[in-house]
Write a protein that holds these residues in place. Sequence first.
Motif, mmCIF file in Angstrom:
data_model
loop_
_atom_site.group_PDB
_atom_site.id
_atom_site.type_symbol
_atom_site.label_atom_id
_atom_site.label_comp_id
_atom_site.label_asym_id
_atom_site.label_seq_id
_atom_site.Cartn_x
_atom_site.Cartn_y
_atom_site.Cartn_z
ATOM 1 N N VAL A 22 0.834 -1.205 0.000
ATOM 2 C CA VAL A 22 0.000 0.000 0.000
ATOM 3 C C VAL A 22 0.866 1.250 0.000
ATOM 4 O O VAL A 22 0.670 2.178 -0.792
ATOM 5 N N ARG A 23 1.859 1.270 0.888
ATOM 6 C CA ARG A 23 2.699 2.453 0.998
ATOM 7 C C ARG A 23 3.531 2.688 -0.262
ATOM 8 O O ARG A 23 3.721 3.830 -0.691
ATOM 9 N N LEU A 24 4.045 1.637 -0.867
ATOM 10 C CA LEU A 24 4.838 1.784 -2.082
ATOM 11 C C LEU A 24 3.996 2.288 -3.250
ATOM 12 O O LEU A 24 4.506 2.949 -4.159
ATOM 13 N N SER A 25 2.696 2.000 -3.204
ATOM 14 C CA SER A 25 1.822 2.410 -4.302
ATOM 15 C C SER A 25 1.395 3.867 -4.191
ATOM 16 O O SER A 25 1.069 4.494 -5.200
ATOM 17 N N GLU A 26 1.368 4.396 -2.953
ATOM 18 C CA GLU A 26 0.921 5.784 -2.751
ATOM 19 C C GLU A 26 1.532 6.315 -1.457
ATOM 20 O O GLU A 26 1.449 5.672 -0.416
ATOM 21 N N ALA A 27 2.115 7.510 -1.539
ATOM 22 C CA ALA A 27 2.977 8.020 -0.466
ATOM 23 C C ALA A 27 2.285 8.138 0.884
ATOM 24 O O ALA A 27 2.901 7.879 1.923
ATOM 25 N N GLU A 28 1.008 8.537 0.911
ATOM 26 C CA GLU A 28 0.344 8.748 2.192
ATOM 27 C C GLU A 28 -1.027 8.068 2.235
ATOM 28 O O GLU A 28 -1.936 8.514 2.934
ATOM 29 N N SER A 186 9.795 -8.259 12.694
ATOM 30 C CA SER A 186 10.845 -8.059 11.699
ATOM 31 C C SER A 186 11.307 -6.611 11.604
ATOM 32 O O SER A 186 12.445 -6.350 11.198
ATOM 33 N N LEU A 187 10.456 -5.646 11.970
ATOM 34 C CA LEU A 187 10.807 -4.232 11.851
ATOM 35 C C LEU A 187 11.288 -3.624 13.165
ATOM 36 O O LEU A 187 11.615 -2.439 13.215
ATOM 37 N N TYR A 188 11.351 -4.415 14.224
ATOM 38 C CA TYR A 188 11.782 -3.891 15.523
ATOM 39 C C TYR A 188 13.296 -3.772 15.574
ATOM 40 O O TYR A 188 14.034 -4.662 15.139
ATOM 41 N N ASP A 189 13.773 -2.659 16.137
ATOM 42 C CA ASP A 189 15.207 -2.408 16.306
ATOM 43 C C ASP A 189 15.416 -1.902 17.731
ATOM 44 O O ASP A 189 14.920 -0.831 18.086
ATOM 45 N N VAL A 214 11.727 -1.297 3.448
ATOM 46 C CA VAL A 214 11.051 -1.482 2.164
ATOM 47 C C VAL A 214 10.437 -0.170 1.691
ATOM 48 O O VAL A 214 10.570 0.220 0.529
ATOM 49 N N THR A 215 9.761 0.525 2.583
ATOM 50 C CA THR A 215 9.050 1.760 2.205
ATOM 51 C C THR A 215 9.837 3.029 2.508
ATOM 52 O O THR A 215 9.454 4.106 2.054
ATOM 53 N N LYS A 216 10.895 2.910 3.313
ATOM 54 C CA LYS A 216 11.699 4.060 3.769
ATOM 55 C C LYS A 216 10.888 5.013 4.646
ATOM 56 O O LYS A 216 11.192 6.204 4.750
ATOM 57 N N VAL A 217 9.844 4.486 5.293
ATOM 58 C CA VAL A 217 9.033 5.273 6.221
ATOM 59 C C VAL A 217 9.479 4.969 7.645
ATOM 60 O O VAL A 217 9.745 3.822 7.999
ATOM 61 N N GLY A 218 9.567 6.018 8.454
ATOM 62 C CA GLY A 218 9.835 5.865 9.870
ATOM 63 C C GLY A 218 8.584 6.205 10.656
ATOM 64 O O GLY A 218 8.021 7.296 10.508
#
Length: 288
Positions: A22-28, A186-189, A214-218
């Motif tokens: 979803v995020r890769l298809s549309e920024a917001e 998987s996304l936890y740091d 993957v999306t470069k979103v924080g």
Amino acid sequence: MREVEVPGDQALTLATALLQRVRLSEAEAGVWEAADVQWWSRKARRSDVVDQLFWVDDDGPVAGILLTSWADDVWQCDPIIVPGATSPSLNEVWAGAVAQVRRHAAGSFEVPVRDDDRELRELVDGAGLVAGERSSIAWMDAIDRPRIDTPPEGFVLVDRTQRPGTRHPMRHRNGDQVGERLRRCSLYDPALDLAIETLDGRAVAYSLYWFDPVTKVGLVEPVRVEDEYHRRGLARAMLTTGIDRLAANGARHLKIGFESPPAAALYQSIGFHPATRVTFYGGHVDSL
């Protein structure tokens, strides 16, 4: 296109992939990030054993219905479709959502709907759901992040790499297993899992930052300062540090959600720009 129903960790994996798509298809677009559903998995839930429904093509999930139980009799239903997908239709996904709620949920349930999502709002209205609580989504480009503020005298900022053997400060609201369950995501740091402590080691604030490579979103979720420590600059110190670490990891776009006016004022002072509002439409399973 095929339909699949999977529970537990398999459902979390597909939900993660769906929200990334979803995020890769549309920024917001949409309401949630992949990291949101991973954060929701911080504690065991009745919905963990529910077979969650997804529509999958050769590239992965295209649509899905996420059922989340906040309590045994309080549920959330999120019908999600990748923007631009021609199949399945929203009507088909909504029909599946109603069927899943009837099949698995109990008591009350709610459906989050963006205020600019007219089609979904018409469907929830047609089902007799009633508008309830509202929240906001705000974004910031990482390049526009503010300078780092340090904690005031008498406090120190730490992350979980510095406290690997200590009990997690989120355990009081999320259970003793929260640290272990977060490490399974998987996304936890742990370097993005921040807390502010007094000089004697007592955690009085915490916040968590999720970077999606993957999306470069924080994503910033959650942020908590104990009541007696408000208005001391602790939240700002955590936020500016966490946001800077997200940018250092490669995040290009930063996101946060909020409900209260004080939270809105804080996040906007840091540089977040409100983008959309979300209304939670509620009803009772027996009324569907």
